[in-house]
Design a protein around this motif. Sequence first.
Motif, PDB file in Angstrom:
ATOM      1  N   GLY A  67      17.639 -57.696 -23.797  1.00 23.30           N
ATOM      2  CA  GLY A  67      18.177 -59.013 -24.084  1.00 23.30           C
ATOM      3  C   GLY A  67      18.298 -59.859 -22.837  1.00 23.30           C
ATOM      4  O   GLY A  67      17.602 -59.677 -21.856  1.00 23.30           O
ATOM      5  N   ASP A  68      19.231 -60.809 -22.888  1.00 21.80           N
ATOM      6  CA  ASP A  68      19.428 -61.757 -21.801  1.00 21.80           C
ATOM      7  C   ASP A  68      20.558 -61.323 -20.875  1.00 21.80           C
ATOM      8  O   ASP A  68      21.108 -62.107 -20.119  1.00 21.80           O
ATOM      9  CB  ASP A  68      19.746 -63.153 -22.363  1.00 21.80           C
ATOM     10  N   GLY A  69      20.948 -60.063 -20.942  1.00 20.27           N
ATOM     11  CA  GLY A  69      21.938 -59.581 -19.992  1.00 20.27           C
ATOM     12  C   GLY A  69      23.367 -59.811 -20.439  1.00 20.27           C
ATOM     13  O   GLY A  69      24.277 -59.835 -19.626  1.00 20.27           O
ATOM     14  N   ASN A  70      23.596 -60.013 -21.744  1.00 17.79           N
ATOM     15  CA  ASN A  70      24.942 -60.275 -22.210  1.00 17.79           C
ATOM     16  C   ASN A  70      25.746 -59.004 -22.425  1.00 17.79           C
ATOM     17  O   ASN A  70      26.958 -59.044 -22.556  1.00 17.79           O
ATOM     18  CB  ASN A  70      24.888 -61.074 -23.523  1.00 17.79           C
ATOM     19  N   ALA A  71      25.068 -57.859 -22.455  1.00 14.87           N
ATOM     20  CA  ALA A  71      25.787 -56.610 -22.659  1.00 14.87           C
ATOM     21  C   ALA A  71      26.537 -56.230 -21.393  1.00 14.87           C
ATOM     22  O   ALA A  71      26.066 -56.426 -20.292  1.00 14.87           O
ATOM     23  CB  ALA A  71      24.805 -55.501 -23.039  1.00 14.87           C
ATOM     24  N   ASP A  72      27.725 -55.700 -21.582  1.00 15.00           N
ATOM     25  CA  ASP A  72      28.549 -55.307 -20.448  1.00 15.00           C
ATOM     26  C   ASP A  72      28.231 -53.853 -20.111  1.00 15.00           C
ATOM     27  O   ASP A  72      28.802 -52.925 -20.664  1.00 15.00           O
ATOM     28  CB  ASP A  72      30.030 -55.484 -20.809  1.00 15.00           C
ATOM     29  N   VAL A  73      27.298 -53.650 -19.209  1.00 14.68           N
ATOM     30  CA  VAL A  73      26.911 -52.294 -18.840  1.00 14.68           C
ATOM     31  C   VAL A  73      27.312 -52.047 -17.397  1.00 14.68           C
ATOM     32  O   VAL A  73      27.368 -52.950 -16.580  1.00 14.68           O
ATOM     33  CB  VAL A  73      25.390 -52.080 -19.008  1.00 14.68           C
ATOM     34  N   GLY A  74      27.595 -50.780 -17.081  1.00 12.05           N
ATOM     35  CA  GLY A  74      27.984 -50.427 -15.730  1.00 12.05           C
ATOM     36  C   GLY A  74      26.819 -50.578 -14.763  1.00 12.05           C
ATOM     37  O   GLY A  74      25.663 -50.355 -15.120  1.00 12.05           O
ATOM     38  N   LEU A  75      27.143 -50.959 -13.537  1.00 10.15           N
ATOM     39  CA  LEU A  75      26.115 -51.132 -12.523  1.00 10.15           C
ATOM     40  C   LEU A  75      25.783 -49.787 -11.886  1.00 10.15           C
ATOM     41  O   LEU A  75      26.658 -48.938 -11.715  1.00 10.15           O
ATOM     42  CB  LEU A  75      26.597 -52.105 -11.450  1.00 10.15           C
ATOM     43  N   PRO A  76      24.512 -49.580 -11.528  1.00 11.52           N
ATOM     44  CA  PRO A  76      24.133 -48.333 -10.855  1.00 11.52           C
ATOM     45  C   PRO A  76      24.675 -48.312  -9.436  1.00 11.52           C
ATOM     46  O   PRO A  76      25.052 -49.355  -8.879  1.00 11.52           O
ATOM     47  CB  PRO A  76      22.599 -48.388 -10.859  1.00 11.52           C
ATOM     48  N   HIS A  77      24.719 -47.141  -8.853  1.00 10.54           N
ATOM     49  CA  HIS A  77      25.234 -46.993  -7.488  1.00 10.54           C
ATOM     50  C   HIS A  77      24.155 -46.395  -6.593  1.00 10.54           C
ATOM     51  O   HIS A  77      23.477 -45.433  -6.963  1.00 10.54           O
ATOM     52  CB  HIS A  77      26.486 -46.099  -7.473  1.00 10.54           C
ATOM     53  N   LEU A  78      24.012 -46.972  -5.419  1.00  9.13           N
ATOM     54  CA  LEU A  78      23.066 -46.465  -4.429  1.00  9.13           C
ATOM     55  C   LEU A  78      23.724 -45.414  -3.564  1.00  9.13           C
ATOM     56  O   LEU A  78      24.852 -45.593  -3.089  1.00  9.13           O
ATOM     57  CB  LEU A  78      22.573 -47.615  -3.541  1.00  9.13           C
ATOM     58  N   SER A  79      23.018 -44.319  -3.342  1.00  8.53           N
ATOM     59  CA  SER A  79      23.531 -43.302  -2.434  1.00  8.53           C
ATOM     60  C   SER A  79      23.280 -43.737  -0.990  1.00  8.53           C
ATOM     61  O   SER A  79      22.481 -44.639  -0.721  1.00  8.53           O
ATOM     62  CB  SER A  79      22.828 -41.965  -2.694  1.00  8.53           C
ATOM     63  N   ASP A  80      23.952 -43.094  -0.055  1.00 10.20           N
ATOM     64  CA  ASP A  80      23.742 -43.394   1.361  1.00 10.20           C
ATOM     65  C   ASP A  80      22.287 -43.155   1.748  1.00 10.20           C
ATOM     66  O   ASP A  80      21.706 -43.912   2.538  1.00 10.20           O
ATOM     67  CB  ASP A  80      24.666 -42.536   2.230  1.00 10.20           C
ATOM     68  N   ASN A  81      21.701 -42.114   1.195  1.00  7.45           N
ATOM     69  CA  ASN A  81      20.307 -41.809   1.502  1.00  7.45           C
ATOM     70  C   ASN A  81      19.374 -42.891   0.973  1.00  7.45           C
ATOM     71  O   ASN A  81      18.402 -43.282   1.643  1.00  7.45           O
ATOM     72  CB  ASN A  81      19.933 -40.451   0.910  1.00  7.45           C
ATOM     73  N   GLN A  82      19.646 -43.395  -0.215  1.00  4.77           N
ATOM     74  CA  GLN A  82      18.822 -44.463  -0.780  1.00  4.77           C
ATOM     75  C   GLN A  82      18.932 -45.737   0.053  1.00  4.77           C
ATOM     76  O   GLN A  82      17.931 -46.420   0.297  1.00  4.77           O
ATOM     77  CB  GLN A  82      19.237 -44.736  -2.225  1.00  4.77           C
ATOM     78  N   ILE A  83      20.141 -46.048   0.499  1.00  2.00           N
ATOM     79  CA  ILE A  83      20.336 -47.227   1.342  1.00  2.00           C
ATOM     80  C   ILE A  83      19.530 -47.101   2.629  1.00  2.00           C
ATOM     81  O   ILE A  83      18.860 -48.048   3.054  1.00  2.00           O
ATOM     82  CB  ILE A  83      21.834 -47.424   1.662  1.00  2.00           C
ATOM     83  N   ASP A 100      10.882 -41.136  -4.583  1.00  2.00           N
ATOM     84  CA  ASP A 100      12.290 -41.331  -4.215  1.00  2.00           C
ATOM     85  C   ASP A 100      12.540 -42.747  -3.698  1.00  2.00           C
ATOM     86  O   ASP A 100      13.577 -43.361  -4.008  1.00  2.00           O
ATOM     87  CB  ASP A 100      12.704 -40.320  -3.138  1.00  2.00           C
ATOM     88  N   LEU A 101      11.599 -43.277  -2.907  1.00  2.00           N
ATOM     89  CA  LEU A 101      11.750 -44.638  -2.401  1.00  2.00           C
ATOM     90  C   LEU A 101      11.641 -45.649  -3.540  1.00  2.00           C
ATOM     91  O   LEU A 101      12.391 -46.624  -3.585  1.00  2.00           O
ATOM     92  CB  LEU A 101      10.698 -44.925  -1.327  1.00  2.00           C
ATOM     93  N   GLU A 102      10.722 -45.398  -4.454  1.00  2.00           N
ATOM     94  CA  GLU A 102      10.592 -46.285  -5.616  1.00  2.00           C
ATOM     95  C   GLU A 102      11.885 -46.307  -6.412  1.00  2.00           C
ATOM     96  O   GLU A 102      12.356 -47.369  -6.834  1.00  2.00           O
ATOM     97  CB  GLU A 102       9.439 -45.818  -6.500  1.00  2.00           C
ATOM     98  N   GLU A 103      12.477 -45.144  -6.610  1.00  2.00           N
ATOM     99  CA  GLU A 103      13.735 -45.074  -7.353  1.00  2.00           C
ATOM    100  C   GLU A 103      14.857 -45.804  -6.624  1.00  2.00           C
ATOM    101  O   GLU A 103      15.700 -46.460  -7.253  1.00  2.00           O
ATOM    102  CB  GLU A 103      14.121 -43.607  -7.578  1.00  2.00           C
ATOM    103  N   ALA A 104      14.856 -45.732  -5.293  1.00  2.00           N
ATOM    104  CA  ALA A 104      15.875 -46.424  -4.497  1.00  2.00           C
ATOM    105  C   ALA A 104      15.756 -47.940  -4.671  1.00  2.00           C
ATOM    106  O   ALA A 104      16.756 -48.633  -4.897  1.00  2.00           O
ATOM    107  CB  ALA A 104      15.737 -46.044  -3.024  1.00  2.00           C
ATOM    108  N   TRP A 105      14.537 -48.472  -4.588  1.00  2.00           N
ATOM    109  CA  TRP A 105      14.335 -49.916  -4.753  1.00  2.00           C
ATOM    110  C   TRP A 105      14.670 -50.343  -6.184  1.00  2.00           C
ATOM    111  O   TRP A 105      15.283 -51.400  -6.400  1.00  2.00           O
ATOM    112  CB  TRP A 105      12.898 -50.293  -4.407  1.00  2.00           C
ATOM    113  N   LYS A 106      14.273 -49.542  -7.161  1.00  2.00           N
ATOM    114  CA  LYS A 106      14.623 -49.864  -8.545  1.00  2.00           C
ATOM    115  C   LYS A 106      16.137 -49.953  -8.713  1.00  2.00           C
ATOM    116  O   LYS A 106      16.664 -50.870  -9.357  1.00  2.00           O
ATOM    117  CB  LYS A 106      14.083 -48.802  -9.496  1.00  2.00           C
ATOM    118  N   THR A 107      16.831 -48.994  -8.136  1.00  2.00           N
ATOM    119  CA  THR A 107      18.287 -48.961  -8.260  1.00  2.00           C
ATOM    120  C   THR A 107      18.912 -50.186  -7.605  1.00  2.00           C
ATOM    121  O   THR A 107      19.851 -50.791  -8.140  1.00  2.00           O
ATOM    122  CB  THR A 107      18.853 -47.681  -7.630  1.00  2.00           C
TER     123      THR A 107
END
Length: 216
Positions: free
Chosen positions: A26-42, A170-177
Amino acid sequence: MGAKLSFKSSIKMGCAISGVTPKSGGDGNADVGLPHLSDNQIQMIKESWKVIRDDIAKVGIIMFVRLFETHPECKDVFFLFRDVEDLERLRNSRELRAHGLRTEPPRQGVMSFIEKSVARLDQLERLEALAIELGKSHYRYNAPPKYYSYVGAEFICAVQPILKEQWTPDLEEAWKTMFLYVTGLMKQGYQEEERMRLQQDSTSPKERPDKRNTAL
């Protein structure tokens, strides 16, 4: 220095990306929790950005041309490019290059925003404020949340040829997150601005503010 990018090969190459669009849809109206980046992903994102920024202007152009190819309706929210039919011309467009690199809010460029987001990954309060404010401005410029995830997916496609062997699952997943996190905050800002405007409209209908459609 990063490996230099070939426009035509990068734009025409296939790029299968999944997981950038929130499952809620949809257009982002659902209230969903935000993902969290790990220190390694950052850390992975920051290291890869050191290579990407060497070709930041080219990445921006390739990202936008891909975006307009795969989602032509997105041109409607980019005033300068709304009537452009010849995407080949965009590859050498000074206006597109300038848009991608614009640094001044509220109409800062996409690549500039990504750069600022990466720089603030260690300061999440500042990143949150930046993304929410950008989401508010996108409401004023009539750029709905459904477009935000498209940009993240095309950015990921555009940077893969630069990073070459450095690009990993792993890098792709980090950028996606990161994009899911940032676009989630932008959607919050969009919704906050939308609610505020609706309240204003209900209390002062004669002073209803115009919602521009010359967004970005």
